[in-house]
Design a protein around this motif. Structure first.
Motif, PDB file in Angstrom:
ATOM      1  N   PHE A  50       0.830  -1.202   0.000  1.00  0.00           N
ATOM      2  CA  PHE A  50       0.000   0.000   0.000  1.00  0.00           C
ATOM      3  C   PHE A  50       0.869   1.258   0.000  1.00  0.00           C
ATOM      4  O   PHE A  50       0.563   2.234  -0.683  1.00  0.00           O
ATOM      5  CB  PHE A  50      -0.936   0.005   1.222  1.00  0.00           C
ATOM      6  CG  PHE A  50      -1.916   1.144   1.208  1.00  0.00           C
ATOM      7  CD1 PHE A  50      -3.159   1.002   0.603  1.00  0.00           C
ATOM      8  CD2 PHE A  50      -1.584   2.373   1.774  1.00  0.00           C
ATOM      9  CE1 PHE A  50      -4.050   2.064   0.553  1.00  0.00           C
ATOM     10  CE2 PHE A  50      -2.475   3.437   1.730  1.00  0.00           C
ATOM     11  CZ  PHE A  50      -3.713   3.279   1.122  1.00  0.00           C
ATOM     12  N   TYR A  51       1.959   1.221   0.784  1.00  0.00           N
ATOM     13  CA  TYR A  51       2.827   2.398   0.922  1.00  0.00           C
ATOM     14  C   TYR A  51       4.109   2.285   0.082  1.00  0.00           C
ATOM     15  O   TYR A  51       5.094   2.964   0.376  1.00  0.00           O
ATOM     16  CB  TYR A  51       3.171   2.620   2.403  1.00  0.00           C
ATOM     17  CG  TYR A  51       2.036   3.248   3.186  1.00  0.00           C
ATOM     18  CD1 TYR A  51       1.686   4.592   2.994  1.00  0.00           C
ATOM     19  CD2 TYR A  51       1.308   2.519   4.118  1.00  0.00           C
ATOM     20  CE1 TYR A  51       0.648   5.172   3.705  1.00  0.00           C
ATOM     21  CE2 TYR A  51       0.255   3.102   4.841  1.00  0.00           C
ATOM     22  CZ  TYR A  51      -0.060   4.436   4.620  1.00  0.00           C
ATOM     23  OH  TYR A  51      -1.083   5.028   5.327  1.00  0.00           O
ATOM     24  N   ALA A  52       4.075   1.459  -0.973  1.00  0.00           N
ATOM     25  CA  ALA A  52       5.274   1.221  -1.792  1.00  0.00           C
ATOM     26  C   ALA A  52       5.904   2.518  -2.307  1.00  0.00           C
ATOM     27  O   ALA A  52       7.134   2.611  -2.436  1.00  0.00           O
ATOM     28  CB  ALA A  52       4.933   0.305  -2.957  1.00  0.00           C
ATOM     29  N   SER A 110       1.090  11.742  16.672  1.00  0.00           N
ATOM     30  CA  SER A 110       2.411  12.150  16.163  1.00  0.00           C
ATOM     31  C   SER A 110       2.392  12.077  14.643  1.00  0.00           C
ATOM     32  O   SER A 110       1.427  11.578  14.051  1.00  0.00           O
ATOM     33  CB  SER A 110       3.485  11.199  16.694  1.00  0.00           C
ATOM     34  OG  SER A 110       3.256   9.890  16.175  1.00  0.00           O
ATOM     35  N   VAL A 111       3.469  12.513  14.006  1.00  0.00           N
ATOM     36  CA  VAL A 111       3.535  12.466  12.538  1.00  0.00           C
ATOM     37  C   VAL A 111       3.472  11.023  12.041  1.00  0.00           C
ATOM     38  O   VAL A 111       2.894  10.742  10.984  1.00  0.00           O
ATOM     39  CB  VAL A 111       4.783  13.214  11.999  1.00  0.00           C
ATOM     40  CG1 VAL A 111       6.074  12.568  12.459  1.00  0.00           C
ATOM     41  CG2 VAL A 111       4.749  13.337  10.486  1.00  0.00           C
ATOM     42  N   GLY A 112       4.004  10.089  12.797  1.00  0.00           N
ATOM     43  CA  GLY A 112       3.973   8.676  12.397  1.00  0.00           C
ATOM     44  C   GLY A 112       2.626   8.033  12.685  1.00  0.00           C
ATOM     45  O   GLY A 112       2.122   7.243  11.892  1.00  0.00           O
ATOM     46  N   GLU A 113       2.048   8.360  13.837  1.00  0.00           N
ATOM     47  CA  GLU A 113       0.772   7.759  14.256  1.00  0.00           C
ATOM     48  C   GLU A 113      -0.290   8.851  14.184  1.00  0.00           C
ATOM     49  O   GLU A 113      -0.635   9.478  15.192  1.00  0.00           O
ATOM     50  CB  GLU A 113       0.909   7.155  15.660  1.00  0.00           C
ATOM     51  CG  GLU A 113       2.068   6.162  15.728  1.00  0.00           C
ATOM     52  CD  GLU A 113       1.967   5.147  16.857  1.00  0.00           C
ATOM     53  OE1 GLU A 113       1.002   5.199  17.639  1.00  0.00           O
ATOM     54  OE2 GLU A 113       2.877   4.302  16.935  1.00  0.00           O
TER      55      GLU A 113
HETATM   56  P1  DAT Z   1      -0.084  11.890   4.332  1.00  0.00           P
HETATM   57  O1  DAT Z   1      -0.545  10.696   5.141  1.00  0.00           O
HETATM   58  O2  DAT Z   1      -0.474  13.194   4.993  1.00  0.00           O
HETATM   59  O3  DAT Z   1      -0.489  11.815   2.888  1.00  0.00           O
HETATM   60  P2  DAT Z   1       2.586  11.168   3.427  1.00  0.00           P
HETATM   61  O4  DAT Z   1       1.925  10.573   2.231  1.00  0.00           O
HETATM   62  O5  DAT Z   1       3.700  12.140   3.205  1.00  0.00           O
HETATM   63  O6  DAT Z   1       1.521  11.882   4.376  1.00  0.00           O
HETATM   64  O7  DAT Z   1       3.168  10.001   4.359  1.00  0.00           O
HETATM   65  C1  DAT Z   1       2.431   8.805   4.538  1.00  0.00           C
HETATM   66  C2  DAT Z   1       2.506   8.421   5.985  1.00  0.00           C
HETATM   67  O8  DAT Z   1       3.855   8.147   6.349  1.00  0.00           O
HETATM   68  C3  DAT Z   1       2.058   9.510   6.978  1.00  0.00           C
HETATM   69  O9  DAT Z   1       0.651   9.553   7.128  1.00  0.00           O
HETATM   70  C4  DAT Z   1       2.754   9.078   8.232  1.00  0.00           C
HETATM   71  C5  DAT Z   1       4.075   8.544   7.705  1.00  0.00           C
HETATM   72  N1  DAT Z   1       5.099   9.614   7.747  1.00  0.00           N
HETATM   73  C6  DAT Z   1       5.212  10.660   6.903  1.00  0.00           C
HETATM   74  N2  DAT Z   1       6.242  11.454   7.234  1.00  0.00           N
HETATM   75  C7  DAT Z   1       6.811  10.876   8.337  1.00  0.00           C
HETATM   76  C8  DAT Z   1       7.912  11.193   9.171  1.00  0.00           C
HETATM   77  N3  DAT Z   1       8.670  12.287   8.939  1.00  0.00           N
HETATM   78  N4  DAT Z   1       8.179  10.361  10.209  1.00  0.00           N
HETATM   79  C9  DAT Z   1       7.437   9.256  10.445  1.00  0.00           C
HETATM   80  N5  DAT Z   1       6.382   8.895   9.693  1.00  0.00           N
HETATM   81  C10 DAT Z   1       6.067   9.692   8.656  1.00  0.00           C
END
Ligand code: DAT
Ligand code: MG
Length: 139
Positions: A50-52, A110-113
């Motif tokens: 999904f996140y590839a 958090s940005v990750g969760e």
């Molecule tokens: P979004 O979910 O807002 O579209 P993204 O596509 O840039 O953001 O990233 C996908 C997911 O990856 C995001 O929801 C959470 C994780 N992520 C993004 N940037 C991160 C970071 N700097 N540290 C940890 N996880 C991160």
């Protein structure tokens, strides 16, 4: 012309914290119709697929481990201008930068969760929807 469907997931952190009901209520109050929905869990392999697009990013392993760590709610949402309006409703990726009142400002840790996923384009909304749902599960 902008499409009228987007794809979302309520992520494992928000499911664990008991926020499914409040998040779905906020989505409905913002005018989205639920066109498909299920409680499910991604395997590490499926989360990786999904996140590839993020596989070269430093947080990829952490993201895959987190997204497969527990159940999620996957859903397809319908509204005019769905992708853009839903990105506004969820707020910035980093909840400390999300507008007050957005779903991530209210519920993310958090940005990750960060509580919820939202597709970033009509094309990805379609790819992500068919990744999770069969035609017979879309209404
Ligand atoms: P979004 O979910 O807002 O579209 P993204 O596509 O840039 O953001 O990233 C996908 C997911 O990856 C995001 O929801 C959470 C994780 N992520 C993004 N940037 C991160 C970071 N700097 N540290 C940890 N996880 C991160
Ligand atoms: Mg994204």
């Amino acid at each position: 012309m902008a499409g009228n469907k987007t794809f979302t997931m309520i992520k494992p952190d928000a499911v664990k914290a008991g926020h499914i009901g409040n998040i779905l209520q906020q989505i409905n109050l913002a005018g989205f119709r639920i066109a498909a929905m299920k409680l499910t869990q991604l395997s590490p392999q499926k989360a990786g697929e999904f996140y590839a697009i993020h596989r070269e990013r430093p947080f990829y392993q952490e993201l895959v481990a987190f997204m497969s760590s527990g159940p999620i709610v996957a859903a397809i949402l319908e509204k005019d201008n769905a992708v853009e309006d839903f990105r506004k409703l969820i707020g910035a990726t980093d909840p400390s930068k999300a507008e007050p009142g957005t779903i991530r400002a209210r519920f993310a840790k958090s940005v990750g969760e960060n509580a919820v996923h939202g597709s970033d384009s009509d094309e990805n909304a379609h790819v992500e929807s068919t990744f999770h749902f069969a035609a017979t599960e879309m209404f």
